[in-house]
Structures are given as structure tokens and as C-alpha cells.
Scaffold this active site. Structure first.
Site, PDB file in Angstrom:
ATOM      1  N   ALA A  92       1.138  -1.208   0.380  1.00 50.18           N
ATOM      2  CA  ALA A  92      -0.069   0.449  -0.598  1.00 50.18           C
ATOM      3  C   ALA A  92       0.723   1.521  -0.053  1.00 50.18           C
ATOM      4  O   ALA A  92       2.135   0.808   0.606  1.00 50.18           O
ATOM      5  CB  ALA A  92      -0.809   0.192   1.171  1.00 50.18           C
ATOM      6  N   GLY A  95       0.708  -5.081   1.018  1.00 50.70           N
ATOM      7  CA  GLY A  95      -0.664  -5.009  -0.016  1.00 50.70           C
ATOM      8  C   GLY A  95       0.151  -5.891  -1.412  1.00 50.70           C
ATOM      9  O   GLY A  95      -1.656  -5.842  -1.929  1.00 50.70           O
ATOM     10  N   GLU A 140      -0.084  -9.602  -0.342  1.00 53.52           N
ATOM     11  CA  GLU A 140      -2.046 -10.136   0.115  1.00 53.52           C
ATOM     12  C   GLU A 140      -2.833  -9.643  -0.914  1.00 53.52           C
ATOM     13  O   GLU A 140      -3.306 -10.888  -1.968  1.00 53.52           O
ATOM     14  CB  GLU A 140      -2.378  -9.074   0.836  1.00 53.52           C
ATOM     15  N   GLU A 158       4.707  -5.075   7.584  1.00 50.10           N
ATOM     16  CA  GLU A 158       3.517  -4.537   8.349  1.00 50.10           C
ATOM     17  C   GLU A 158       3.892  -4.081  10.339  1.00 50.10           C
ATOM     18  O   GLU A 158       4.161  -2.677  10.709  1.00 50.10           O
ATOM     19  CB  GLU A 158       1.862  -4.603   8.709  1.00 50.10           C
TER      20      GLU A 158
HETATM   21  N1  DAK Z   1       4.443   2.999  -0.977  1.00 47.13           N
HETATM   22  C1  DAK Z   1       4.687   4.290  -1.882  1.00 47.13           C
HETATM   23  N2  DAK Z   1       6.333   4.303  -2.378  1.00 47.13           N
HETATM   24  C2  DAK Z   1       7.007   3.238  -2.480  1.00 47.13           C
HETATM   25  C3  DAK Z   1       6.564   2.067  -1.666  1.00 47.13           C
HETATM   26  C4  DAK Z   1       4.893   2.014  -1.461  1.00 47.13           C
HETATM   27  N3  DAK Z   1       4.947   0.721  -0.257  1.00 47.13           N
HETATM   28  N4  DAK Z   1       7.668   1.100  -2.217  1.00 47.13           N
HETATM   29  C5  DAK Z   1       8.052   2.001  -3.516  1.00 47.13           C
HETATM   30  N5  DAK Z   1       7.904   3.440  -3.285  1.00 47.13           N
HETATM   31  C6  DAK Z   1       9.157   4.141  -3.556  1.00 47.13           C
HETATM   32  C7  DAK Z   1       9.971   4.781  -2.989  1.00 47.13           C
HETATM   33  O1  DAK Z   1       9.438   5.797  -2.266  1.00 47.13           O
HETATM   34  C8  DAK Z   1      10.953   5.366  -3.988  1.00 47.13           C
HETATM   35  O2  DAK Z   1       9.530   6.478  -4.568  1.00 47.13           O
HETATM   36  P1  DAK Z   1      10.574   7.616  -5.270  1.00 47.13           P
HETATM   37  O3  DAK Z   1      12.038   8.505  -4.281  1.00 47.13           O
HETATM   38  O4  DAK Z   1      11.729   7.662  -6.365  1.00 47.13           O
HETATM   39  O5  DAK Z   1      10.137   9.305  -4.533  1.00 47.13           O
HETATM   40  C9  DAK Z   1       9.981   4.933  -5.605  1.00 47.13           C
HETATM   41  O6  DAK Z   1       8.948   3.867  -4.952  1.00 47.13           O
HETATM   42  C10 DAK Z   1      11.141   3.416  -5.501  1.00 47.13           C
HETATM   43  O7  DAK Z   1      12.165   2.662  -4.636  1.00 47.13           O
HETATM   44  P2  DAK Z   1      12.958   2.765  -3.737  1.00 47.13           P
HETATM   45  O8  DAK Z   1      13.796   4.095  -3.961  1.00 47.13           O
HETATM   46  O9  DAK Z   1      13.136   2.233  -2.029  1.00 47.13           O
HETATM   47  O10 DAK Z   1      13.895   1.495  -4.294  1.00 47.13           O
HETATM   48  P3  DAK Z   1      14.640   0.669  -3.338  1.00 47.13           P
HETATM   49  O11 DAK Z   1      15.079  -0.824  -4.534  1.00 47.13           O
HETATM   50  O12 DAK Z   1      15.689   1.055  -3.446  1.00 47.13           O
HETATM   51  O13 DAK Z   1      14.057  -0.598  -2.694  1.00 47.13           O
HETATM   52  C11 DAK Z   1      11.974  -1.725  -1.508  1.00 47.13           C
HETATM   53  C12 DAK Z   1      12.935  -0.974  -2.892  1.00 47.13           C
HETATM   54  C13 DAK Z   1      10.431  -2.328  -2.357  1.00 47.13           C
HETATM   55  C14 DAK Z   1      12.969  -2.600  -0.146  1.00 47.13           C
HETATM   56  C15 DAK Z   1      11.342  -0.092  -1.593  1.00 47.13           C
HETATM   57  O14 DAK Z   1      11.027   0.233  -1.907  1.00 47.13           O
HETATM   58  C16 DAK Z   1      10.444  -0.389   0.192  1.00 47.13           C
HETATM   59  O15 DAK Z   1      10.942  -1.241   1.536  1.00 47.13           O
HETATM   60  N6  DAK Z   1       8.826  -0.186   0.105  1.00 47.13           N
HETATM   61  C17 DAK Z   1       8.724  -0.660   1.213  1.00 47.13           C
HETATM   62  C18 DAK Z   1       7.917  -2.041   0.677  1.00 47.13           C
HETATM   63  C19 DAK Z   1       6.619  -1.973   2.359  1.00 47.13           C
HETATM   64  O16 DAK Z   1       7.002  -2.352   3.330  1.00 47.13           O
HETATM   65  N7  DAK Z   1       5.625  -2.535   1.822  1.00 47.13           N
HETATM   66  C20 DAK Z   1       4.582  -2.749   2.508  1.00 47.13           C
HETATM   67  C21 DAK Z   1       3.923  -1.357   3.033  1.00 47.13           C
HETATM   68  S1  DAK Z   1       2.733  -1.860   4.185  1.00 47.13           S
HETATM   69  C22 DAK Z   1      -4.926  -0.987   5.452  1.00 47.13           C
HETATM   70  C23 DAK Z   1      -4.840  -2.411   4.436  1.00 47.13           C
HETATM   71  C24 DAK Z   1      -3.722  -2.968   4.175  1.00 47.13           C
HETATM   72  C25 DAK Z   1      -2.409  -2.074   4.700  1.00 47.13           C
HETATM   73  C26 DAK Z   1      -2.254  -1.355   5.093  1.00 47.13           C
HETATM   74  C27 DAK Z   1      -3.119  -0.604   6.044  1.00 47.13           C
HETATM   75  N8  DAK Z   1      -6.015  -0.152   6.378  1.00 47.13           N
HETATM   76  C28 DAK Z   1      -7.351  -1.892   6.797  1.00 47.13           C
HETATM   77  C29 DAK Z   1      -6.112   0.443   6.526  1.00 47.13           C
HETATM   78  C30 DAK Z   1      -0.911  -2.289   3.474  1.00 47.13           C
HETATM   79  C31 DAK Z   1       0.058  -2.190   4.345  1.00 47.13           C
HETATM   80  C32 DAK Z   1       1.195  -2.197   3.506  1.00 47.13           C
HETATM   81  O17 DAK Z   1       1.347  -2.517   2.396  1.00 47.13           O
END
Ligand code: DAK
Length: 276
Positions: A63, A108, A111, A131
């Protein structure tokens, strides 16, 4: 549509989440567009879907953390509902959906892949539920679908530790059905990237599913999904009903007729669903 591409290729369709700069992270607009795309699929003609992400690096990196970071409790709940509604729409979509996971499938992203019927991935795929490191629980069904797919013990390990796993481990625990690598020639040059090989395999599978009797395939999806949520006595009744529904259809008559006539080459005709 800004973030979703859809292409119908004969009897199957390919949906691409197209937000490559943000690694295809799911914001509200992506979720809205995905929902609208599913609503617009021509179910008279299309018999299977492939869902993938744009680019070679990421399927869906979760997400959108930027969008989520400022949500109030009420907004968080609304965002969660929007996501869950779309994921459930995919899960209960009448035709099979194959996730072609081309890289990161985090939060997400993992998921949404689990809301699909079948998961195939490239060898650079990375799966995880990070998460708890972000101060939240999985919110798009991760605690429920991961435990059902890989068992409670492995799901708890992945969710509590928030550690990512690679494609080979996802295959080992049964999270994905197959892993695809790049095709290289004798000199070691890449002829087809892992994503290209993956997509070709996913589309071949979708086309193969589309060749089978559509009412039977739809009923199998329903029987498996609904049966898994019921006890065995109820589940068998669900199967009986859906089995019975296949009779007197054109496909059942033609399919069994072909066998009785010993006509192994005779394929089921591809005719619009409404004419069956
Ligand atoms: N959200 C927003 N932007 C993201 C992103 C994300 N999840 N993942 C990557 N990006 C963006 C980065 O900010 C970056 O943007 P710029 O800085 O270039 O503008 C661009 O994508 C490239 O990413 P990186 O520069 O970080 O690339 P790397 O190769 O260095 O790293 C990575 C790739 C996938 C390891 C890293 O980007 C990363 O750790 N990303 C986040 C992964 C993550 O934690 N995903 C889980 C999110 S939590 C809910 C329901 C569902 C959810 C929540 C609440 N409710 C019921 C309310 C779900 C939650 C989730 O999914």
C-alpha cells in the site's frame, strides 16, 4: 485510467498495475481504477485474467506508505475497506485470476497476489508482510489468506518477523506455484528477461484455462473457494450443487459426447458465455 492497463487477448485478459515509479504501490486511485477495470471485463468473452505489475522490478511494493502516513483512524478504516472490497472482488471474480509476480510483492502486494487463484513469479520476486515494522497489522487480508495458503506456523513466522523471503522460499512453502528465470543463449546473453518468460507462461496458462469448459471452470472456482470456508459436510453439498449445475449445458453434452464418440481431437467450441 492513469494507473491500470487492460488488454483483452482473445479469451483472456491482462491487467497491469502501471505505477512503476512508485514500484506499483497501491494508492486509493490505483484501487479505484482496478475495481473499475474488473467491472468492465467482458465476461461474455473473457475466461481468465492475468494480473501483473509494470516494469521488471516490482509487482506491487505494498500500500502507498506516503498516502497512508497521514490518515486518521476513520480514513484508515475507509482505505482498508476500499482495498478489502477490491481484493474480495478479485478473489470472488467469476473467472480465474493468475498473479504474475514480477519482483517485489510486499505488504498489500503479497496480499493482492493471495487474492488471486494462482501465483507464478519471476526469480527476482520477493515476498513479505513488513507491516509490524510500520506499526500496523496486515490490513488487506494478509493474516487470513497467508495462514490459509502456507499454514498458520509459517504465516506467523513471516508476519511476526516482518522478514522478506525470496522466490525459491516462496516456492518451497507453497506460496507460489512456479518460479521463472531469464532465458539465456549459449554465450550467456539474455534472450528473454525473467519477466518476459513469466508473462508468457502466465498467458499460456490463462489461454489453456480459457480452452476448457467455462461453466465448469467457474463452478470449480466457486466450489474450492466456498468449500474452504465450510465444514466438510457443507462443502460436499456445495460441490454437489455446482457439479449438478454443469449438466444440460452445451459444454457437458459436447465434452462427454466427444469422449463417447472417441473423438479425442474434437475440442470444445469457443462460443460466447451467454450462448452456453
Ligand atoms: N509506498 C509508496 N511509495 C513506495 C512504496 C510504497 N509501499 N514502495 C516504494 N515506493 C517508492 C519509493 O518511495 C521510491 O520513490 P521515489 O523516492 O523515487 O519518489 C520509489 O518507489 C522506488 O523505491 P526505492 O527507492 O525505495 O527502491 P529500492 O530498490 O531502494 O527499494 C523496496 C525497494 C521495495 C525494498 C523499498 O521501496 C521498500 O521497502 N518499499 C516499501 C515496502 C513496504 O514496506 N511495503 C509494505 C507497505 S505496508 C490497511 C490495509 C492494508 C495495508 C495497510 C493498512 N488498512 C486496513 C487501513 C497495507 C500495508 C502495506 O502494504
Amino acid at each position: 485510467m492513469d494507473y491500470i492497463l487492460y488488454e483483452q487477448k482473445g479469451a483472456y485478459g491482462v491487467i497491469t498495475i502501471n505505477r512503476e515509479k512508485a514500484l506499483n504501490a497501491l494508492n486509493s486511485q490505483v484501487l479505484d481504477e482496478l475495481s473499475a477495470t474488473l467491472d468492465a471485463v467482458n465476461l461474455e468473452e473473457v475466461r481468465a485474467l492475468v494480473l501483473t505489475g509494470a516494469g521488471e522490478k516490482s509487482f506491487v511494493a505494498g500500500a502507498d506508505i506516503g498516502e497512508m502516513s497521514t490518515l486518521t483512524k476513520a480514513e484508515g478504516e475507509a482505505f482498508g475497506k476500499k482495498g478489502n472490497d477490491v481484493f474480495r472482488k478479485l478473489e470472488t471474480f467469476p473467472i480465474p485470476v493468475i498473479a504474475a509476480i514480477n519482483g517485489f510483492a510486499l505488504g498489500g502486494g503479497c496480499e493482492i497476489s493471495m487474492s488471486c487463484d494462482i501465483r507464478l513469479c519471476s526469480d527476482n520476486a520477493v515476498f513479505g508482510q513488513p507491516e509490524v515494522g510500520l506499526g500496523i497489522t496486515p490490513g488487506f487480508g494478509g493474516t487470513q489468506r497467508l495462514a490459509r495458503l502456507v499454514g498458520a506456523g509459517m504465516a506467523k513466522q513471516m508476519i511476526y518477523t516482518a522478514r522478506n523471503i525470496k522466490a525459491a522460499d516462496a516456492y518451497r512453502i507453497g506460496l507460489v506455484n512456479e518460479v521463472y528465470s531469464a532465458e539465456v543463449d549459449a554465450e550467456g546473453n539474455v534472450v528473454k528477461t525473467a519477466k518476459e518468460v513469466l508473462l508468457a507462461a502466465a498467458e499460456k496458462m490463462a489461454a489453456g484455462i480459457a480452452m476448457n469448459a467455462p461453466i465448469a471452470v467457474r463452478n470449480c472456482k466457486k466450489a474450492i473457494n466456498e468449500g474452504l470456508d465450510a465444514d466438510m459436510d457443507q462443502a460436499i453439498v456445495i460441490e454437489e450443487k455446482l457439479f449438478g449445475d454443469c449438466f444440460e449445458t452445451e459444454d457437458q453434452r459436447a465434452g462427454m459426447g466427444n469422449f463417447l464418440e472417441k473423438d479425442k481431437e474434437k475440442k470444445l467450441k469457443v462460443v460466447p458465455f451467454k450462448n452456453r
